[in-house]
Design a protein around this motif. Structure first.
Motif: not given
Lengths: 455, 172
Positions: A396-422
């Motif tokens: 609904q606002d910038r803070d909430q969008a960024i907070e959701r991005m923080q959670l989503a990045l930390d929940e994104f699980q990728v292995s096998g190739v290195e990614t820029t997620i961290p």
């Protein structure tokens, strides 16, 4: 729909999936042109049909106009969607389409040519009485360049007229460097773009990259869908984008968006496009930079706050229908952020890391969008760019969008190739980013500081 | 010695096709590590020898089991590229399309075909034309032998790599 019932998609990766989805929602059949390396890709499985157009090397497949036209004719496609990159802004493809009775989903070849030449585009914008970055017409010899540079001041940028995507740009710090850099850059640019024309431009140290999404139909209607802020860049490549911009006031927004509409109307633009501006935060002034005559990588942030499907609008416009909404009907709600996730090693100078993805688990949840072509077991080929996914969150606002991005990045699980997620997760934790107090040089400075001060 | 993009691509292709798991190349100030192991091409480090070893020639992820619950739904539709090609009988040599284009069996519509089933062809004989936007590519047999089967339809679009002819090679 209209006079388009089958579209050939001349692209790959996540944007191929994106176009397939838009076509399916409109009941349009899809033919995907694939190279040998992409034969088993996710978009090849999702498309109604895939045709192999050539070997992995894009010069012989995704960039081969003759083969693409033959594939479109051979499969009975009435239109070609070029996506972004590859041939999206090449007037030759638009021309070849026209000669063969195929609709090119984008503006005319003349518009592609005019906007593709940055010098011509700027002159056109100046002629409209709109601001462009203080700078020169083309420079021909060191003598003339030195004279021009004194008017503009140092540091300044030496840029290729035919450049783009961050290529062909050199910073000149002082007058003594100019003649040498002029020679070297001209030769480099000639080799890279086949055109050695250079121009000078004021270097704005505290700049933000602001761009306006526009849509224009064949009936001459033009609307804007607000701005995006793409100031988080590395080597002139966008890394994080958001909409709306935290650095733009209501008045400035109105002025920038109106300027974008004026430019678009003046060239009778057809399709989706983006007018890019530089915002000088110290002076509070904005300048036209260039126009991108295609769908942009970062278009989802605009879709998230406007509810408008930009790719469907492209298809509607190409089929001759008017825009599905007027400017009065545009409602921008909340805030959206996008992170570009690439197969790169952030702690190894962003070396590309192609290879097989072992595990791919996208973050769940409301207001989280993942545009991707990846899955567990997918082999990221070494032939193309390293973009794996675009992660987009809305709040609904910038803070909430960024907070959701923080959670989503930390929940994104990728292995096998290195990614820029961290790496992305660290960047959005930074106070300067949270507070919206960044500029186009901020990420490079942050990276430099990290390098000098390892944890 | 320095490496350009093409060299690197060559190395990737070589590694992909080989049984080697890792390639470690040092030349001048360039240090290139290409690895097919778990963890990809992470930070350069000495091999520990404790990693789970994958049998040679098998890529780790190909050995993965069925998708775990909670993963993105798998696409069930088979790859809709061209119709499945007939299995090539033993002893027959395929001639495939070097480019996507329109397949023509004869130089002009009214002319007889270059070859028919049962004909003998020499390596340098033209067997068909593939047209890409008015550019007529003459396709050579590349093999000496008898035409066992014509696998594409005259005037149809063929894809890059599509099977066009099966040749029964004749030894000299």
């Amino acid at each position: 729909m209209g006079n388009i019932s089958k579209v050939l998609i001349a692209n790959r990766g996540e944007i191929a999936n994106r176009v397939i989805r838009a076509c399916r929602e409109l009941g349009i059949f899809t033919v995907l042109a694939v190279s040998e390396a992409d034969r088993d890709s996710l978009p090849a499985q999702l498309a109604d049909r895939a045709v192999c157009i050539g070997p992995a090397q894009s010069s012989a497949s995704y960039l081969n106009i003759g083969v693409l036209i033959t594939a479109a004719l051979g499969t009975g496609a009435d239109a070609i969607h070029p996506g972004y990159g590859f041939l999206a802004e090449q007037p030759q493809l638009a021309t070849a389409c026209q000669q063969n009775g195929i609709k090119f989903i984008g503006p005319s070849s003349q518009t592609l040519r005019d906007m593709g030449n940055k010098l011509m585009a700027r002159q056109m914008v100046r002629d409209l009485g709109l601001p462009t970055i203080p700078g020169s017409q083309k420079v021909s010899d060191p003598q003339q360049a030195t004279e021009l540079s004194q008017e503009i001041g140092f540091p300044l940028l030496l840029k290729a007229a035919a450049g783009g995507g961050g290529r062909g740009i050199v910073v000149v710090n002082e007058a003594a460097e100019l003649p040498g850099l002029l020679d070297a850059t001209s030769a480099e640019v000639e080799a890279a773009f086949g055109d050695g024309t250079l121009f000078l431009e004021r270097y704005i140290p505290n700049a933000r990259h602001i761009e306006v999404q526009i849509l224009g139909d064949q009936q001459g209607n033009v609307i804007h869908l607000g701005e995006r802020d793409c100031s988080i860049q590395r080597r002139y490549q966008k890394v994080i984008e958001e909409a709306p911009s935290p650095a733009v006031s209501a008045q400035l927004r109105e002025d920038i968006c109106q300027a974008a509409v004026t430019i678009t109307e003046s060239i009778a633009y057809e399709g989706a496009g983006t007018v890019e501006f530089v915002l000088d935060q110290d002076r509070g002034e904005f300048y036209f930079l260039e126009m991108n005559t295609r769908i942009q990588v970062e278009h989802p942030v605009t879709e998230m706050i406007s509810g408008v499907d930009l790719v469907q609008e492209q298809l509607r416009i190409a089929s001759g229908e008017p825009l599905s909404l007027s400017q009065d009907q545009v409602r921008l709600t909340g805030h959206a952020v996008e992170c570009r996730i690439t197969a790169e090693s952030a702690h190894n100078d962003f070396q590309p890391c192609p290879g097989r993805i072992e595990k791919w688990k996208r973050p769940p949840g409301e207001h989280v969008r993942v545009d991707t072509h990846c899955y567990s077991g997918y082999l990221v080929p070494p032939y193309y760019d390293s973009l794996l996914a675009k992660l987009i969150t809305w709040g609904q606002d910038r803070d909430q969008a960024i907070e959701r991005m923080q959670l989503a990045l930390d929940e994104f699980q990728v292995s096998g190739v290195e990614t820029t997620i961290p790496f992305l997760s660290q960047v959005i934790k930074q106070a300067a980013f949270r507070e919206g107090k960044t500029n186009t040089r901020w990420l490079e400075k942050y990276l430099k500081a990290q390098k000098e001060q390892p944890e | 010695m320095s490496l350009n993009d093409d060299d690197i691509k060559q190395i990737f292709r070589f590694m992909d096709a080989s049984d080697f798991e890792e390639l470690n190349l040092k030349t001048g100030d360039l240090h290139l590590i290409v690895s097919k192991r778990k963890g990809g091409c992470a930070t350069p480090q000495a091999p520990t020898g404790t990693e789970a070893q994958t049998p040679p020639g098998q890529r780790p992820a190909q050995a993965a089991g069925p998708p775990e619950i909670g993963e993105a739904p798998e696409v069930v539709k088979p790859v809709p590229t061209r119709a499945p090609e007939p299995a090539i009988e033993e002893g027959l040599t395929p001639i495939t399309a070097p480019t996507l284009g329109v397949f023509y069996q004869s130089p002009k519509p009214e002319s007889p075909p270059f070859v028919q089933e049962g004909d003998l062809v020499e390596e340098n004989d033209t067997v068909c034309i593939i047209e890409v936007m008015k550019l007529f590519n003459h396709i050579k047999a590349g093999v000496k032998g008898r035409v066992a089967k014509i696998c594409a339809d005259n005037g149809a679009m063929v894809e890059h790599g599509q099977l066009l002819f099966l040749i029964e090679p004749e030894s000299n």
